[in-house]
Design an enzyme around this catalytic site. Structure first.
Site, short mmCIF file in Angstrom:
data_model
loop_
_atom_site.label_atom_id
_atom_site.label_comp_id
_atom_site.label_asym_id
_atom_site.label_seq_id
_atom_site.Cartn_x
_atom_site.Cartn_y
_atom_site.Cartn_z
N ASP A 253 -3.82 1.92 6.40
CA ASP A 253 -3.51 2.88 7.45
C ASP A 253 -4.23 2.57 8.75
O ASP A 253 -5.14 1.73 8.79
CB ASP A 253 -3.92 4.29 7.00
CG ASP A 253 -3.07 4.80 5.85
OD1 ASP A 253 -1.94 4.33 5.69
OD2 ASP A 253 -3.56 5.69 5.12
N ARG B 20 -0.70 -2.06 2.55
CA ARG B 20 -0.33 -1.56 3.88
C ARG B 20 -1.37 -0.54 4.33
O ARG B 20 -1.13 0.68 4.28
CB ARG B 20 1.06 -0.94 3.82
CG ARG B 20 2.13 -1.95 3.41
CD ARG B 20 3.42 -1.25 3.05
NE ARG B 20 4.44 -2.21 2.62
CZ ARG B 20 5.60 -1.86 2.08
NH1 ARG B 20 5.88 -0.59 1.87
NH2 ARG B 20 6.46 -2.78 1.72
N ARG C 162 -9.30 7.80 0.08
CA ARG C 162 -9.86 8.71 1.07
C ARG C 162 -9.93 10.14 0.54
O ARG C 162 -10.87 10.89 0.85
CB ARG C 162 -9.05 8.64 2.36
CG ARG C 162 -9.25 7.32 3.11
CD ARG C 162 -8.23 7.13 4.22
NE ARG C 162 -8.25 8.22 5.17
CZ ARG C 162 -7.31 8.41 6.10
NH1 ARG C 162 -6.25 7.60 6.15
NH2 ARG C 162 -7.42 9.41 6.95
#
Length: 248
Positions: A52, A50, A197
């Site tokens: 972002d 999923r 990230r």
């Protein structure tokens, strides 16, 4: 009823991520709409990752169930004619009805791209994080070594994660520089919310000299999000591939 597996590529710039949500259009929503139109059924895809808002993919995986008589390998061609140009089904095949993209043993690989030069490049703004200060790639590589293997990555995930466990295994973490671009390539058995990230942001801080490379070991041991670096922006991140049933 058959279960069809897709490999999906997309430019995530104009989407609010993969998963359907009320505040904007998503990749999942667009796929559902195109497949429902194609099959004349109410289709709901299930994705492996999923991603972002703003994150891209070359190899996300999804499945859906259908009674359509379209040959499995032809689904990719048929649905691509109904999709916008920033989403494409790369391949399609039939899988057992019990096959689920999130519950299989797999190796996921992400790439994070940093544009490391003084001035920005408008033509690469959607696919790189522009860092104007010099980054020492050797220090970034030294810091990255501490992240390889099995660890509790609680310090490297969003505090909003809903994961049952924060232990993950990083099989490979390589950093290469070509021209003015630095590419962080990481493979593992799974990744927590914002984990890649946050790793990218932490490695950039090591490259800038804001933290010693060996501080990464202490960050892992702390198991506190506040100890790691900033979350790098989404546009530099690409889900490169998900390989099922393979040894790392």
């Amino acid at each position: 009823m058959r279960r069809i597996k897709f490999t999906v590529a997309y430019d995530g710039t104009d989407y609010c991520g993969w998963q359907i949500q009320p505040n904007g259009i998503t990749v999942e929503e667009v796929l559902n709409r195109a497949l429902s139109r194609l099959t004349r059924e109410e289709i709901r895809v299930t994705g492996a990752s999923r991603t972002d808002a703003g994150v891209h993919a070359r190899g996300n995986v999804a499945v859906f169930d259908t009674s359509s008589s379209i040959p499995p390998e032809r689904f990719a061609y048929a649905v691509n004619a109904l999709l916008p140009e920033d989403i494409a089904v790369v391949s399609s095949e039939e899988v057992p009805e019990s096959w689920h993209p999130r519950y299989q043993t797999s190796v996921k690989t992400y790439e994070y791209r940093i544009l490391n030069r003084e001035m920005p490049d408008p033509l690469r703004r959607k696919y790189t994080w522009h860092v104007s200060f010099p980054l020492d790639i050797d220090k970034m590589r030294e810091a990255a070594e501490y992240l390889k293997g099995e660890h509790d990555f609680r310090s490297f995930c969003s505090i909003h994660t809903g994961a049952k466990t924060t232990v993950r295994t990083v099989y490979a973490l390589d950093i290469e520089k070509t021209g003015d671009e630095i590419v962080i390539r990481i493979s593992g058995n799974g990744f927590l919310y914002n984990m890649v990230r946050i790793i990218a942001g932490t490695l950039a801080e090591a490259g800038r000299g804001f933290r010693a490379p060996d501080s990464v070991k202490k960050i892992l041991e702390a198991e506190e999000r506040e100890k790691s670096g900033a979350t790098a922006p989404p546009q530099g991140l690409v889900l490169d591939s998900i390989r099922y049933g393979e040894a790392p």
